[in-house]
Design an enzyme around this catalytic site. Structure first.
Site, short mmCIF file in Angstrom:
data_model
loop_
_atom_site.label_atom_id
_atom_site.label_comp_id
_atom_site.label_asym_id
_atom_site.label_seq_id
_atom_site.Cartn_x
_atom_site.Cartn_y
_atom_site.Cartn_z
N GLU A 179 0.82 -1.22 0.00
CA GLU A 179 0.00 0.00 0.00
C GLU A 179 0.86 1.27 0.00
OE1 GLU A 179 -2.93 -0.80 -1.30
OE2 GLU A 179 -2.60 1.32 -0.98
C1 LIG Z 1 2.34 -9.81 0.43
C2 LIG Z 1 2.16 -8.72 -0.55
C3 LIG Z 1 0.89 -8.31 -0.90
C4 LIG Z 1 0.71 -7.30 -1.85
N1 LIG Z 1 -0.56 -6.98 -2.26
C5 LIG Z 1 -0.71 -6.17 -3.35
C6 LIG Z 1 -2.00 -5.99 -3.96
O1 LIG Z 1 -3.00 -6.51 -3.50
N2 LIG Z 1 -2.07 -5.24 -5.08
C7 LIG Z 1 -0.97 -4.65 -5.65
O2 LIG Z 1 -1.12 -3.99 -6.67
N3 LIG Z 1 0.25 -4.78 -5.08
C8 LIG Z 1 0.41 -5.53 -3.95
N4 LIG Z 1 1.65 -5.70 -3.40
C9 LIG Z 1 2.78 -4.98 -3.96
C10 LIG Z 1 3.28 -3.86 -3.06
O3 LIG Z 1 2.33 -2.84 -2.99
C11 LIG Z 1 4.64 -3.43 -3.62
O4 LIG Z 1 5.55 -4.45 -3.26
C12 LIG Z 1 5.06 -2.10 -3.09
O5 LIG Z 1 4.25 -1.10 -3.65
C13 LIG Z 1 6.52 -1.75 -3.43
O6 LIG Z 1 6.82 -2.02 -4.78
P1 LIG Z 1 8.09 -2.92 -5.14
O7 LIG Z 1 8.01 -4.16 -4.34
O8 LIG Z 1 8.18 -3.06 -6.60
O9 LIG Z 1 9.31 -2.08 -4.60
P2 LIG Z 1 10.09 -0.89 -5.37
O10 LIG Z 1 9.12 0.04 -5.98
O11 LIG Z 1 11.11 -1.50 -6.24
O12 LIG Z 1 10.78 -0.17 -4.15
C14 LIG Z 1 11.88 -0.72 -3.43
C15 LIG Z 1 12.27 0.22 -2.30
O13 LIG Z 1 12.67 1.49 -2.85
C16 LIG Z 1 11.92 2.54 -2.28
N5 LIG Z 1 11.62 3.54 -3.31
C17 LIG Z 1 11.19 3.32 -4.57
N6 LIG Z 1 11.02 4.50 -5.21
C18 LIG Z 1 11.35 5.46 -4.35
C19 LIG Z 1 11.38 6.89 -4.40
N7 LIG Z 1 11.00 7.56 -5.48
N8 LIG Z 1 11.78 7.57 -3.30
C20 LIG Z 1 12.13 6.91 -2.17
N9 LIG Z 1 12.13 5.59 -2.06
C21 LIG Z 1 11.74 4.86 -3.13
C22 LIG Z 1 10.62 1.91 -1.76
O14 LIG Z 1 10.09 2.65 -0.69
C23 LIG Z 1 11.11 0.52 -1.34
O15 LIG Z 1 11.60 0.57 -0.03
C24 LIG Z 1 1.84 -6.66 -2.41
C25 LIG Z 1 3.13 -7.04 -2.02
C26 LIG Z 1 3.29 -8.06 -1.12
C27 LIG Z 1 4.69 -8.48 -0.77
#
Ligand SMILES: Cc1cc2nc3c(=O)[nH]c(=O)nc-3n(C[C@H](O)[C@H](O)[C@H](O)COP(=O)(O)OP(=O)(O)OC[C@H]3O[C@@H](n4cnc5c(N)ncnc54)[C@H](O)[C@@H]3O)c2cc1C
Length: 596
Positions: free
Chosen positions: A441
């Site tokens: 989220e």
């Molecule tokens: C168990 C689980 C359930 C989930 N459920 C859903 C769901 O129902 N629907 C859905 O759509 N998604 C879902 N997700 C996905 C989740 O919302 C994403 O994992 C999350 O938004 C982060 O995206 P990412 O994993 O690609 O990390 P990335 O976007 O690659 O980010 C990696 C890290 O870098 C940081 N970061 C990235 N960009 C920036 C920036 N511009 N400035 C500062 N920091 C930054 C982030 O804060 C994070 O700490 C789920 C994930 C899990 C693990």
């Protein structure tokens, strides 16, 4: 086996003594919610959480979800029956729109009950939680045809909902998403692409699953300006609401993950699946934000709920576990050792958790009442103020409640020593389950950026100015109350520090844009601590008023002790956040990439 008791009495204290529910009587939904009805509903919700959901939490974690070769997903034993009870009891639609079969109670009722359900069983409660968010988005942005076809069964929870944003190459940066939507002659769209990490994407709890999917219409602009929102049902629905054939959407696999094992996290494949546009083309993020804001508050409550459940079990353990003697002499000389609750450091851990939980619950209820006011107040200015407050508080609640919720689950685990580390006591499950709340989220770093980059400067800082003034007015109005003074002084210090931090941000953003990113997480926590201090000041005032009226209970005494503990031993952290954030971006950005 861990246990859970819904904190209904604490919620009621907040509603009657701190927020004076009667003040909201002019709001239409509140006509159906006099205080005795609210108490009865919360008690019933608490019972459901304690008796139906909590017993499934540990076995659900151990069993997890299974994907069968045909792509169907089986939830842990007992989830199906519990979900049926949840739907039949009207809990999914407790605050849903009566037009579509909801019960129309104020939103705060749903938020309060959600805390109990999430404290009892986070993985289970995500299924109805996401459904509510999807329903909200459809209600706000769907056309009449979509609403009448889908909302009745989604509002009651007979059909569940999901949110589909994430793709393998596209998490935080939604502008990268690739899922495609091709317009069809009948006005629908053919959706193709793959979404990952979709919570509740496939399961056996409901006969249909309604996916809200972000995709790009052929020819749409690149980036976030070309994203649209689509409703894609698992099973297509005839005009009369009956189920038709299976849509071309399927679960390719489910994730094996750290926690929330009872909730399915799915890879969803859309192979020219039939979908319908929700809201305007290329304005999908705007529509999805309704669901995201609802889900952010829901996830904030998840953080608090795990912290509360972990606290209750750690406190019970600390009263029973015999180790060592009190530093001031044996407290239970007849036993081989004293309970570990006699040790100041064990008390530190327990009190830090509880002083957070009770103030966080107050802040959560205040935010939920703001949601009701923003929707329903007959006064436009009051609607605006409430909406501003809710918008500003949303990233603070999501970021702080989940960061602290996880830290508190770890602290509670520490109280059990080695027994906290093994599965039998359930403490390690709280830690594992709470961990995801900081990530999904919008990862908490993104919440912090949302606060400093969007919510704070929005409308010339109107929301923050109003909130700071509200806290300041409360402190000013009560400054001559000597009994209250010890609880107000720390809140005043924190508010001053928050104002300094805000001024620093305004001045230093211009000098270097990285100052904003570098300050963001500390600013969010400083903001959160100040808001909690305000809640403790308001709770202390309510307790003193009750005591002055002749009521004396151990619970009221405990509230004052916790208010003092918070001011003395937790709020000083606000100063550390101020010092860190005003040191600027320089040290964070000094090392070149090759040095990492
Ligand atoms: C168990 C689980 C359930 C989930 N459920 C859903 C769901 O129902 N629907 C859905 O759509 N998604 C879902 N997700 C996905 C989740 O919302 C994403 O994992 C999350 O938004 C982060 O995206 P990412 O994993 O690609 O990390 P990335 O976007 O690659 O980010 C990696 C890290 O870098 C940081 N970061 C990235 N960009 C920036 C920036 N511009 N400035 C500062 N920091 C930054 C982030 O804060 C994070 O700490 C789920 C994930 C899990 C693990």
């Amino acid at each position: 086996m861990p246990s859970y008791k819904a904190p209904v009495a604490d919620t009621m204290f907040l509603l009657t003594d701190v927020f004076d529910l009667q003040r909201y009587e002019n709001l239409p939904r509140f006509a159906e919610a006099p205080i005795d009805v609210v108490e009865a509903v919360l008690s019933e919700g608490g019972k459901l959480a304690e008796e139906v959901l909590q017993p499934l939490n540990l076995p659900g974690d151990q069993e997890g979800c299974k994907r069968l070769p045909d792509g169907s997903v089986v939830t842990p034993k007992g989830f199906k029956e519990a979900y049926k009870a949840y739907v039949e009891g009207g809990w999914v639609g407790i605050s849903g729109s009566p037009t579509y079969g909801g019960q129309g109670l104020p939103h705060f009722v749903s938020v309060a009950i959600n805390e109990y359900a999430l404290g009892a069983n986070l993985a289970f409660t995500m299924y109805p939680g996401l459904t509510k968010g999807a329903t909200d988005a459809l209600l706000a942005h769907g056309d009449e045809a979509l609403k009448s076809r889908f909302l009745p069964k989604m509002t009651t929870g007979e059909w569940t909902g999901t949110m589909n944003l994430t793709e393998s190459h596209c998490g935080t940066d939604l502008g990268l998403l690739k899922t495609r939507a091709l317009r069809q002659d009948d006005g629908s769209y053919a959706i193709s692409g793959q979404k990952i990490f979709i919570s509740s994407g496939e399961h056996d709890l409901s006969e249909n699953i309604i996916h809200l999917v972000l995709a790009r219409i052929e020819g749409a602009p690149a980036g976030v300006k070309g994203i649209s929102l689509f409703l894609v049902p698992k099973i297509l629905v005839n005009d009369d609401g009956s189920l038709a054939e299976r849509n071309k959407v399927s679960c390719g696999s489910i994730e094996h993950k750290m926690g929330i094992h009872g909730n399915s996290t799915c890879v969803m494949n859309y192979d020219s699946a039939k979908g319908w546009l929700v809201g305007e083309a290329n304005r999908g993020l705007n529509a999805m934000f309704v669901m995201m804001n609802s889900a952010r508050l829901d996830v904030a409550v998840q953080g608090l709920a795990q912290s509360e459940a972990a606290y209750q079990n750690a406190a019970a353990y600390a009263k029973e576990r015999l180790q060592g003697r009190s530093l001031t002499g044996a407290k239970e000389p007849g036993k081989p050792a004293d309970p570990i609750l006699v040790h100041p450091d064990v008390r530190r851990m327990l009190l830090e958790i509880r002083a957070f939980n009770e103030a966080a619950r107050a802040l959560m209820i205040w935010a939920a009442l703001s949601l009701d006011e923003a929707h329903e107040s007959p006064n436009a200015a009051a609607r605006q103020t409430a909406d501003d407050r809710l918008g500003l508080l949303t990233p603070v609640l999501k970021g702080m409640f989940t960061d602290v919720g996880f830290a508190n689950a770890v602290k509670a685990q520490q109280v059990l020593g080695g027994h906290g580390y093994v599965s039998e006591w359930g403490m390690e499950q709280f830690v594992r389950d709470a961990r995801i709340t900081m990530i999904y989220e919008g990862a908490n770093g993104i919440q912090a950026l949302d606060l400093v980059g969007r919510k704070l400067p929005k409308d010339g800082g109107r929301a923050a100015t109003a909130l700071f003034a509200e806290i300041s007015d409360f402190l000013g109005q009560n400054k001559d109350d000597s009994a209250l003074a010890p609880y107000l002084a720390p809140a005043k210090t924190a508010l001053d520090q928050l104002r300094q931090a805000t001024k620093w941000l305004v001045e230093n953003t211009k000098l270097n844009p990285e100052n904003v990113g570098a300050a963001s997480t500390d600013y969010l926590h400083l903001f959160g601590l100040t808001a909690l201090a305000f809640m403790w000041a308001r709770m202390a005032k309510a307790v003193l008023a009750r005591q002055a009226a002749g009521t004396s209970t151990p619970e009221l005494d405990a509230k004052l002790a916790l208010a003092k503990f918070f001011g003395d031993r937790m709020l000083p952290q606000a100063g550390a956040h101020l010092a860190k954030l005003t040191s600027g971006a320089e040290t964070l950005m000094a090392l070149p990439a090759e040095a990492f």
